[in-house]
Design an enzyme around this catalytic site. Structure first.
Site, PDB file in Angstrom:
ATOM      1  N   HIS A  17       0.868  -1.186   0.000  1.00 42.86           N
ATOM      2  CA  HIS A  17       0.000   0.000   0.000  1.00 42.86           C
ATOM      3  C   HIS A  17       0.900   1.230   0.000  1.00 42.86           C
ATOM      4  CE1 HIS A  17      -3.640  -2.349   1.082  1.00 42.86           C
ATOM      5  NE2 HIS A  17      -2.768  -3.125   1.699  1.00 42.86           N
ATOM      6  N   PHE A  18       0.906   1.974  -1.103  1.00 41.96           N
ATOM      7  CA  PHE A  18       1.729   3.188  -1.170  1.00 41.96           C
ATOM      8  C   PHE A  18       0.897   4.461  -0.946  1.00 41.96           C
ATOM      9  CE2 PHE A  18       5.688   1.472  -3.652  1.00 41.96           C
ATOM     10  CZ  PHE A  18       6.046   0.755  -2.530  1.00 41.96           C
ATOM     11  N   ASN A  39      -6.633   0.711  -2.578  1.00 44.81           N
ATOM     12  CA  ASN A  39      -7.401   1.444  -1.553  1.00 44.81           C
ATOM     13  C   ASN A  39      -6.789   2.806  -1.233  1.00 44.81           C
ATOM     14  OD1 ASN A  39      -5.227   0.223  -0.221  1.00 44.81           O
ATOM     15  ND2 ASN A  39      -6.361  -0.204   1.657  1.00 44.81           N
ATOM     16  N   ASP A  67      -8.624  -5.258  -1.965  1.00 49.03           N
ATOM     17  CA  ASP A  67      -7.940  -5.536  -0.697  1.00 49.03           C
ATOM     18  C   ASP A  67      -8.222  -4.463   0.350  1.00 49.03           C
ATOM     19  OD1 ASP A  67      -6.092  -6.750   1.168  1.00 49.03           O
ATOM     20  OD2 ASP A  67      -4.879  -4.974   0.791  1.00 49.03           O
ATOM     21  N   HIS A  81      -2.673 -12.582   2.207  1.00 47.18           N
ATOM     22  CA  HIS A  81      -2.240 -12.654   3.619  1.00 47.18           C
ATOM     23  C   HIS A  81      -2.952 -13.740   4.431  1.00 47.18           C
ATOM     24  CE1 HIS A  81      -5.663  -9.957   3.563  1.00 47.18           C
ATOM     25  NE2 HIS A  81      -4.973  -8.848   3.442  1.00 47.18           N
ATOM     26  N   ASN A 132      -5.253  -6.604   9.675  1.00 47.06           N
ATOM     27  CA  ASN A 132      -6.320  -7.453   9.126  1.00 47.06           C
ATOM     28  C   ASN A 132      -5.759  -8.340   8.011  1.00 47.06           C
ATOM     29  OD1 ASN A 132      -7.938  -5.785  10.691  1.00 47.06           O
ATOM     30  ND2 ASN A 132      -8.688  -4.609   8.946  1.00 47.06           N
ATOM     31  N   ASP A 177       2.160  -6.971   2.594  1.00 39.44           N
ATOM     32  CA  ASP A 177       1.009  -6.147   3.001  1.00 39.44           C
ATOM     33  C   ASP A 177       1.511  -4.865   3.677  1.00 39.44           C
ATOM     34  OD1 ASP A 177      -1.546  -5.215   3.413  1.00 39.44           O
ATOM     35  OD2 ASP A 177      -2.022  -6.597   5.038  1.00 39.44           O
ATOM     36  N   HIS A 237       0.829   3.658   8.299  1.00 43.64           N
ATOM     37  CA  HIS A 237      -0.113   4.559   8.973  1.00 43.64           C
ATOM     38  C   HIS A 237       0.706   5.527   9.811  1.00 43.64           C
ATOM     39  CE1 HIS A 237      -3.674   2.333   7.759  1.00 43.64           C
ATOM     40  NE2 HIS A 237      -3.125   1.209   8.187  1.00 43.64           N
TER      41      HIS A 237
HETATM   42  O1  DOR Z   1      -4.173  -4.538   8.098  1.00 46.66           O
HETATM   43  C1  DOR Z   1      -4.427  -4.207   6.940  1.00 46.66           C
HETATM   44  N1  DOR Z   1      -4.187  -2.959   6.498  1.00 46.66           N
HETATM   45  N2  DOR Z   1      -4.977  -5.098   6.121  1.00 46.66           N
HETATM   46  C2  DOR Z   1      -5.413  -4.762   4.904  1.00 46.66           C
HETATM   47  O2  DOR Z   1      -5.854  -5.617   4.201  1.00 46.66           O
HETATM   48  C3  DOR Z   1      -5.366  -3.352   4.455  1.00 46.66           C
HETATM   49  C4  DOR Z   1      -4.282  -2.640   5.126  1.00 46.66           C
HETATM   50  C5  DOR Z   1      -4.321  -1.140   4.935  1.00 46.66           C
HETATM   51  O3  DOR Z   1      -4.608  -0.697   3.837  1.00 46.66           O
HETATM   52  O4  DOR Z   1      -3.981  -0.431   5.884  1.00 46.66           O
END
Ligand code: DOR
Length: 421
Positions: free
Chosen positions: A62-63, A94, A151, A231, A277, A304, A308
């Site tokens: 996730h970038f 996402n 995802d 995952h 998750n 994954d 954050h």
């Molecule tokens: O823990 C997660 N964070 N699982 C995911 O599938 C998405 C990801 C996120 O985009 O932060």
């Protein structure tokens, strides 16, 4: 011309494991061997004591670009990837806006082409991640999407996922699935079990993954779609994937370094830094995952990588977002927790981090052979380091302070050194 001297070249695609010199010119592998050429190299890397492997490939990152770039962007994300030995990564959709339309996708693909490593992009499966209306699969494929995934948000409607798989199968492109049935989860990000009970936190049971995997392997079998179970975290889901493969379904599975390394106990010490998750589960699940890695049920290691901000993660457990970063620790987690423990050989670990993910997406990488793109990682399998600083914008990792073995010294992409320790 670049000469990489005396490295232990491990190339899973050809089962090569040999101490030799490797020669690179014009972005490609030119040849092997100490006496390969009389010509002088412009640059020499002394790889004595190191492993030289194909540049790592991660099918799940996730970038956060566009829209959530305070967490990460494609530039910082690719620096983190290069520092971790990755030369090809696949970004999830996402973002903000979601990559469910040609305009957002095209803009991103154009920017991704400028980066020092290969950054690929999946398209969402459903418009707005609502699980109701399919994106235009043909248009997204034509504009550079490499696969499809919602995802982060599970697709709960069986009829809808069947249609999505039919579309993916028609285009012979992978569809990657986040397998959690939200109706069975009391609280995301922590396994429902002894630890969630102790903390009074509800939790997400393994059953929530198992029911979705059971459903989707059967739909995969029916449609012939190339399905990536993302995952994987539950031991029973590993058994289900094994069963799916035995039936001939085109099903693949990825596991994260945290799911093969640690268990729900870690939440007690690290709180929201261990919220993800699906969650890390029990030792029984972890052992089943390792069994699945060993017998080939689990094809790929994928991070994954989910950046954050510190403020977001500082919130109480129920409010903090799920996910941890992983690009800069993934290889060393594999070396430390799978190879050094005797579970996998370097060849087996690297197969799951190079050629297997490359083949799923039909990427031209993951192989060290004459004429192949010179995408390489050079790492010292014995060198230890303590996880502390990151090239990522984020630092949400429960592994900060942990000592790991397997330090990346060089990452080379298309013949250019894109990371040097
Ligand atoms: O823990 C997660 N964070 N699982 C995911 O599938 C998405 C990801 C996120 O985009 O932060």
């Amino acid at each position: 011309m670049l000469q990489i001297k005396n490295g232990r070249v491990i190339n899973p695609e050809t089962n090569m494991d040999q101490i030799t010199d490797l020669w690179v010119e014009d972005g490609k592998i030119l040849g092997f061997g100490v006496d390969f050429t009389e010509k002088e190299a412009d640059e020499i890397i002394d790889a004595n004591g190191m492993i030289v492997a194909p540049g790592l490939v991660d099918v799940h990152v996730h970038f956060r670009d566009p829209g959530l770039t305070y967490k990460e962007d494609i530039v910082s994300g690719s620096k983190a990837a290069a520092a971790g030995g990755f030369t090809t990564v696949v970004c999830m959709a996402n973002t903000k806006p979601i990559v469910d339309n040609v305009e957002t996708l095209s803009e991103l693909v154009k920017r991704e082409e400028e980066l020092p490593i290969h950054v690929k992009q999946v398209s969402a499966v459903s418009i707005g991640f609502q699980g109701k209306e399919l994106v235009d699969f043909d248009a997204m494929a034509a504009h550079g999407a490499c696969g499809f995934s919602d995802d982060g948000i599970p697709l709960t409607d069986a009829g809808f996922i069947k249609k999505a798989m039919e579309e993916a199968a028609r285009l012979d492109m992978p569809i990657s699935l986040h397998e959690e049935d939200p109706s069975l989860n009391e609280l995301n990000g922590i396994n429902k079990g002894v630890i969630s009970d102790k903390l009074g936190l509800g939790g997400a049971p393994a059953l929530s993954e198992d029911v979705m995997v059971a459903r989707d392997i059967m739909i995969a079998l029916e449609t012939g779609a190339k399905v990536d179970i993302q995952h994987i975290s539950s031991g029973r889901s590993v058994d289900l994937v094994r069963y799916a493969k035995s039936l001939g379904a085109n099903v693949f599975a990825e596991v994260t370094p945290h799911h093969f390394s640690v268990t729900e106990e870690m939440v007690l010490e690290h709180g929201t830094l261990c919220k993800m998750n699906p969650p890390v589960r029990t030792e029984w699940d972890r052992k089943k995952i390792i069994e699945g890695l060993k017998d080939g049920t689990i094809d790929m290691v994928a991070t994954d990588h989910a950046p954050h901000s510190a403020e977001e993660k500082a919130q109480e457990f129920g409010k903090a977002p799920s996910g941890i970063i992983g690009l800069e620790t993934s290889l060393a987690m594999g070396v430390t927790n799978l190879v050094k423990t005797g579970e996998l050989s370097y060849m087996e670990l690297l197969r799951k981090m190079t050629i297997n993910p490359a083949k799923l997406y039909q990427f031209d990488c993951g192989n060290i052979d004459i004429g192949c793109p010179a995408d390489l990682v050079i790492f010292d399998p014995e060198e230890t380091f303590v996880v502390e600083k990151f090239y990522s914008k984020a630092c949400n990792s429960p592994f900060v302070g942990t000592e790991l073995s397997g330090k990346v010294h060089f990452t080379i992409c298309d013949g250019k050194i894109v990371y040097r320790a």
